[in-house]
Design a protein around this motif. Sequence first.
Motif, mmCIF file in Angstrom:
data_model
loop_
_atom_site.group_PDB
_atom_site.id
_atom_site.type_symbol
_atom_site.label_atom_id
_atom_site.label_comp_id
_atom_site.label_asym_id
_atom_site.label_seq_id
_atom_site.Cartn_x
_atom_site.Cartn_y
_atom_site.Cartn_z
ATOM 1 N N ILE A 1 0.836 -1.217 0.000
ATOM 2 C CA ILE A 1 0.000 0.000 0.000
ATOM 3 C C ILE A 1 0.864 1.259 0.000
ATOM 4 O O ILE A 1 1.910 1.318 0.640
ATOM 5 C CB ILE A 1 -0.951 -0.007 1.222
ATOM 6 N N THR B 1 0.274 5.656 0.248
ATOM 7 C CA THR B 1 -0.699 6.677 0.654
ATOM 8 C C THR B 1 -0.309 8.039 0.107
ATOM 9 O O THR B 1 0.869 8.397 0.111
ATOM 10 C CB THR B 1 -0.766 6.760 2.199
ATOM 11 N N PRO C 1 2.219 3.323 4.623
ATOM 12 C CA PRO C 1 1.498 3.289 5.900
ATOM 13 C C PRO C 1 2.229 2.532 7.006
ATOM 14 O O PRO C 1 1.931 2.716 8.179
ATOM 15 C CB PRO C 1 0.164 2.632 5.563
ATOM 16 N N GLU D 1 -5.439 5.930 0.118
ATOM 17 C CA GLU D 1 -4.525 4.783 0.046
ATOM 18 C C GLU D 1 -4.726 4.034 -1.268
ATOM 19 O O GLU D 1 -5.858 3.941 -1.766
ATOM 20 C CB GLU D 1 -4.765 3.850 1.243
#
Length: 240
Positions: free
Chosen positions: A146, A148, A202, A223
Motif C-alpha cells: 500500500i 498513501t 502506511p 490509500e
Amino acid sequence: MTKQYIQNHKQYFLEKGLTVINSVFSDDEIEKMIKCIQNADTSRDNFRKSDDLFAVRQLLKEIPEIKELIFNDTVKTIIRQLFGEKYFAVKSIYFDKPETSNWYVAYHQDLTISVDKKLEMQGFGPWTTKKNQFAVQPPLPVLENICTIRIHLDDTDEYNGALKVIPGSHTKGIYRTETIDWGTETEKICDVRKGGIMIMKPLMLHGSNRTTNDKKRRVIHIEFSDMELPQDLKWSEKLN
C-alpha cells in the motif's frame, strides 16, 4: 514536472518511506475541493463532527464529484510513475483538525485495510466492525504494497500538527512503538505547503503533535494498492 524529478522522489520514497511534493494543486483547485466538502450532506454515517474533528470516511464514495478535482493529470502521473501502472484507490478519508483542536496522535503504523465483509481467513485479523464497515489487519505483504497520498489543503508545519515520522521504519515489518531505539532512529517533521502532497508507506511509524499556532490542518488521505484480495474478500472502496 519532469520524469527525472518524479524519479528522484521515487528513489527517496522507496528508501525512506515518504516524500513531499509541493505545488501539485493550485489555490483555485484547493478552494474547489474545500467547497465540494462544505456543500456535502453531513448527516450521513460516514461524516463525523465534533469540537475536535470533522472527518469524512469513504470520501470518494460520499462526495464523488471531488474525484475529478483530486485526480488531475499531475496526480495521475505521480501515481503511475511512483507506485506503478495498475494501482487503484482502496481507502479515502478527509479530516479537518480545527484551530482549537488539541488532538495528539502517538507514533503508530496504519495496520488495517477496509474490506466489504468479514471472512475467517488465515493471516487476516484482528477484525473491527463499525456501522457495517469492516476493517482487518491483513498479512504483511498486503500492507507493504500500500502507498498513501495525503493532499494538504492548508500550509502544515510542526506548529499545526504536521506528521512526524521515522524515515525507513516501513522496512522493518510490524514495529512496536515501545521498541523504538532512539539511539539509531531519527525523527523528521513533514512540512507540506497548501496544495502539496505527502506520499508515504502506511507501515512507516508516524504521529502528530497538538496544534499550537491556531491554524487549521485539513488533509485528504487516499490509500492505493495494486493487489486483489484472496478468496471472496474485496476492498470496500476500490476505485480505478
